[in-house]
Scaffold this motif. Structure first.
Motif, PDB file in Angstrom:
ATOM      1  N   GLU A  40       0.826  -1.212   0.000  1.00 17.35           N
ATOM      2  CA  GLU A  40       0.000   0.000   0.000  1.00 17.35           C
ATOM      3  C   GLU A  40       0.857   1.258   0.000  1.00 17.35           C
ATOM      4  O   GLU A  40       0.389   2.342   0.346  1.00 17.35           O
ATOM      5  CB  GLU A  40      -0.902   0.000   1.240  1.00 17.35           C
ATOM      6  N   VAL A  43      -0.484   4.323  -1.861  1.00 17.64           N
ATOM      7  CA  VAL A  43      -1.587   4.964  -1.145  1.00 17.64           C
ATOM      8  C   VAL A  43      -1.048   5.837  -0.017  1.00 17.64           C
ATOM      9  O   VAL A  43      -1.488   6.983   0.162  1.00 17.64           O
ATOM     10  CB  VAL A  43      -2.540   3.899  -0.572  1.00 17.64           C
ATOM     11  N   TRP A  71      -7.797   1.384   2.358  1.00 20.39           N
ATOM     12  CA  TRP A  71      -6.583   1.164   3.143  1.00 20.39           C
ATOM     13  C   TRP A  71      -6.922   0.878   4.603  1.00 20.39           C
ATOM     14  O   TRP A  71      -6.338  -0.013   5.230  1.00 20.39           O
ATOM     15  CB  TRP A  71      -5.651   2.364   3.062  1.00 20.39           C
ATOM     16  N   TYR A 217      -4.886  -5.619  -4.766  1.00 22.75           N
ATOM     17  CA  TYR A 217      -3.842  -4.629  -4.530  1.00 22.75           C
ATOM     18  C   TYR A 217      -3.496  -3.846  -5.793  1.00 22.75           C
ATOM     19  O   TYR A 217      -3.254  -2.633  -5.730  1.00 22.75           O
ATOM     20  CB  TYR A 217      -2.595  -5.309  -3.945  1.00 22.75           C
ATOM     21  N   HIS A 220      -6.397  -1.442  -6.237  1.00 20.44           N
ATOM     22  CA  HIS A 220      -6.371  -0.363  -5.251  1.00 20.44           C
ATOM     23  C   HIS A 220      -5.325   0.694  -5.606  1.00 20.44           C
ATOM     24  O   HIS A 220      -5.573   1.897  -5.489  1.00 20.44           O
ATOM     25  CB  HIS A 220      -6.079  -0.947  -3.869  1.00 20.44           C
TER      26      HIS A 220
END
Length: 230
Positions: A40, A43, A71, A217, A220
């Motif tokens: 992540e 992000v 998240w 993932y 995202h």
């Protein structure tokens, strides 16, 4: 958390309680960090780098807030999963066995209510991340404790509880007169045909789970780049 025990028996085996070994503890913490931080990273740097907590659209515009919401969902899910693994403890004695941990419904049964135990030495399939953890050559890939209807009560994994937990489960089951079936090698499909409820969906399809995680993932991060940019 490592293997815990009460008083030792005459053969040196722990008599009651087993927890995840050090390799599982370390692996769980590393995996949690990877899922929450490494995968992540886009992000996190987008949110922090652009100081998006000051953006008026945050928490007011659904699409703009979605990357952050996802998240937070990932962080909560990974934290809960890690707690379930790290706080798990399996109690085995002459009365029965019970699996407990935080955020998990306790699974317990008396030996008198157990239908059979299936001990699989080698579950032949492509190795999943859990199976890549070191394991004793004398351990079973899985010891599945089933109720009379064939539903799984608990699966005693050598990777998550150690081979001694499996030995104790088999010993106590044998002493209680429970039917034990030993299998040297079998595929997940063959085990499913023999005992449909022995393995969970994730046990049967670990590669599918990895694929779903990879798609999530990637999606995202693409969503984050499209909505927030860098």
């Amino acid at each position: 958390m490592s293997e815990a025990a009460g008083a030792s028996s005459e053969d040196g085996l722990p008599t009651r309680t087993f927890g995840p070994p050090a390799s599982v503890v370390i692996g769980t913490l590393v995996t949690g960090f990877v899922f929450v931080v490494v995968l992540e990273f886009l992000v996190i740097i987008s949110f922090i780098g652009q100081r998006l907590w000051n953006d008026p659209a945050l928490m007011h515009d659904a699409l703009f807030t979605l990357p952050l919401a996802l998240w937070v969902l990932v962080a909560a899910t990974v934290t809960a999963t890690c707690l379930r693994v790290l706080t798990a403890w399996l109690q085995i004695d002459e009365e029965g066995l019970a699996l407990r941990s935080l955020l998990r419904r306790t699974r317990a049964s008396r030996w008198a209510d157990v239908g059979q135990v299936i001990a699989v030495r080698d579950l032949t399939r492509a190795a999943s991340p859990a199976e890549m953890l070191s394991v004793s050559e004398t351990a079973y890939d899985g010891v599945y404790v089933l109720d009379p209807a064939g539903h799984r009560i608990v699966a005693v994994s050598s990777r998550f509880f150690g081979p001694r937990a499996q030995q104790m489960a088999l010993r106590r089951a044998r002493e209680a007169g429970v039917q034990i079936t030993h299998i040297d090698a079998i595929t997940p499909a063959e085990l499913r045909a023999k005992a449909p409820q022995a393995m969970s969906f994730v046990d049967r399809h670990p590669n599918l789970l990895l694929l779903v995680l990879a798609v999530f993932y990637v999606g995202h991060n693409v969503l984050t780049f499209a909505v927030w940019g860098l």
